[in-house]
Design an enzyme around this catalytic site. Structure first.
Site, PDB file in Angstrom:
ATOM      1  N   LYS A 207       0.854  -1.192   0.000  1.00  0.00           N
ATOM      2  CA  LYS A 207       0.000   0.000   0.000  1.00  0.00           C
ATOM      3  C   LYS A 207       0.889   1.242   0.000  1.00  0.00           C
ATOM      4  CE  LYS A 207      -3.373   2.461   2.817  1.00  0.00           C
ATOM      5  NZ  LYS A 207      -4.387   2.363   3.859  1.00  0.00           N
ATOM      6  N   LYS A 260      -2.194  -1.495  -3.858  1.00  0.00           N
ATOM      7  CA  LYS A 260      -3.112  -0.358  -3.740  1.00  0.00           C
ATOM      8  C   LYS A 260      -2.340   0.951  -3.701  1.00  0.00           C
ATOM      9  CE  LYS A 260      -5.830   1.805  -0.188  1.00  0.00           C
ATOM     10  NZ  LYS A 260      -6.180   1.829   1.181  1.00  0.00           N
TER      11      LYS A 260
HETATM   12  C1  PBG Z   1      -7.522   3.372   5.903  1.00  0.00           C
HETATM   13  C2  PBG Z   1      -7.767   3.190   4.439  1.00  0.00           C
HETATM   14  C3  PBG Z   1      -7.609   4.126   3.394  1.00  0.00           C
HETATM   15  C4  PBG Z   1      -8.099   3.522   2.228  1.00  0.00           C
HETATM   16  C5  PBG Z   1      -8.507   2.236   2.572  1.00  0.00           C
HETATM   17  N1  PBG Z   1      -8.288   2.038   3.938  1.00  0.00           N
HETATM   18  C6  PBG Z   1      -7.159   5.532   3.429  1.00  0.00           C
HETATM   19  C7  PBG Z   1      -5.752   5.819   3.770  1.00  0.00           C
HETATM   20  O1  PBG Z   1      -4.909   4.949   3.916  1.00  0.00           O
HETATM   21  O2  PBG Z   1      -5.486   7.011   3.940  1.00  0.00           O
HETATM   22  C8  PBG Z   1      -8.197   4.179   0.880  1.00  0.00           C
HETATM   23  C9  PBG Z   1      -9.247   3.629  -0.034  1.00  0.00           C
HETATM   24  C10 PBG Z   1      -9.663   4.546  -1.136  1.00  0.00           C
HETATM   25  O3  PBG Z   1      -9.073   5.613  -1.386  1.00  0.00           O
HETATM   26  O4  PBG Z   1     -10.623   4.186  -1.819  1.00  0.00           O
HETATM   27  N2  PBG Z   1      -6.239   3.255   6.335  1.00  0.00           N
END
Ligand code: PBG
Length: 341
Positions: A207, A260
């Site tokens: 991520k 992601k």
């Molecule tokens: C929480 C999380 C996030 C997303 C999924 N879980 C936001 C982040 O990490 O700031 C993003 C998903 C999206 O943008 O659709 N940690």
């Protein structure tokens, strides 16, 4: 061999795949097919059971109270929906240092899970596990004395929250914090509670800190109060770290891996699937990608369906097994129409 035949063989004309027959053309792209099983639908669950709230930065996506979510999912399940990813949104719930309401009985996901399991016995439910929507500071862990994340306290807490979701009925827990050791911490707690065969761990393993999460933070009301998440999410461009993070999570017992946001990181997807072909791969088409594609279609840059199917097909080709996308309801409709179900 006649000169003409030699010419055909040498030039491999057949490789162009330019057949008139639809089935023959379709065979060239079977590995990029999208079926309902390839889709996971993210849903935002709010505290007010009978409310639906639209999200201005994500046109077409809403936050749902449990009763409204039932109505929304009814049609989708009939249309073939196989799995969702549940996100809780705290509006009036108090936010504190340790995110107490992430797993309290008042948490909208904890409350919704038993109902969803009863209403939709065939639907598989994954829960995003994170502290950021429930902490006063909005970070994804517990902060230490010096204001930075206390890793060991945080991963203990993240495992506790995962266990609460598992006990409430989640079949998949998906930690999205990116802290070291959280997969191991969750897995051991699931094993201690004899849940290892009923609950899988889907790791947000690769991520990246990204510009594409903006609309989500709106939707989940989870922006950090100060600072950013760049010290625990991967720096964009760090392909090596992404592979090491996948290796770390596999080592700790992850069942599924994820890349992601997907659009800017398809090379990482390809590398991870080639290195670990035995792991099913999830990709997240995140909120910013959703909004960007929709905006382009609205501007007339392309046809939404044609462009989206091209994009999703390329994710499958690069190795994605399951695509987490806010477009799931639309795609299910398109699949149904295509097969005239
Ligand atoms: C929480 C999380 C996030 C997303 C999924 N879980 C936001 C982040 O990490 O700031 C993003 C998903 C999206 O943008 O659709 N940690």
């Amino acid at each position: 061999m006649s000169a003409e035949y030699k010419n055909v063989v040498q030039k491999r004309h057949i490789l162009h795949g330019g057949f008139f027959n639809k089935t023959l053309r379709g065979w060239q792209a079977l590995r990029t097919e999208i079926t309902p099983q390839n889709l996971m639908y993210p849903v935002f669950i709010i505290e007010a059971d009978n409310e639906v709230q639209s999200i201005p930065s994500m046109p077409g996506v809403c936050r749902y109270g449990i009763n409204k979510l039932k109505e929304h999912l009814d049609g989708l399940v009939k249309n073939g929906l196989t799995s969702i990813m549940a996100f809780g949104v705290a509006e009036s719930l108090h936010k504190d240092e340790r995110g107490s309401n992430a797993d309290s009985p008042q948490n909208p996901v904890v409350r919704a899970l038993p109902h969803l399991r009863r209403w939709f016995p065939e639907l598989t439910i994954a829960c995003d596990v994170c502290l950021c929507p429930y902490t006063s500071h909005g970070h994804c862990g517990i902060l230490g004395q010096n204001g930075s994340i206390d890793n060991s306290k945080s991963i203990k807490r993240i495992a506790e929250i995962s266990l609460a979701y598992a006990k409430a009925g989640a079949q998949i827990v998906a930690p999205s914090d990116m802290l070291d050791g959280r997969i191991g911490s969750i897995k051991s707690l699931l094993i201690e509670n004899n849940l290892q065969n009923s609950v899988a761990v889907l790791s947000y393993s690769c991520k990246f800190a990204s510009n594409f999460y903006g609309p989500f933070r709106d939707a989940a009301k989870s922006s950090p109060a100060s600072g950013d998440r760049k010290c625990y999410q991967l720096p964009p461009g760090s392909g090596g770290l992404a592979l090491r993070a996948a290796a770390r999570d596999i080592d700790e017992g992850a069942d599924f891996l994820m890349v992601k946001p997907i659009m800017a990181n398809m090379d990482v997807l390809k590398q991870v699937t080639e290195k670990y072909p035995e792991y099913p791969m999830f990709v997240y088409q995140v909120s910013g990608e959703y909004a960007m594609i929709l905006a382009a279609a609205e501007k007339g840059v392309f046809d939404l369906k044609d462009a989206l199917m091209e994009i999703l097909g390329s994710y499958r080709r690069a190795g994605a097994d399951v695509i987490i996308t806010y477009y799931t309801p639309l795609i299910l409709d398109w699949i149904r129409l295509k097969h005239k179900l």
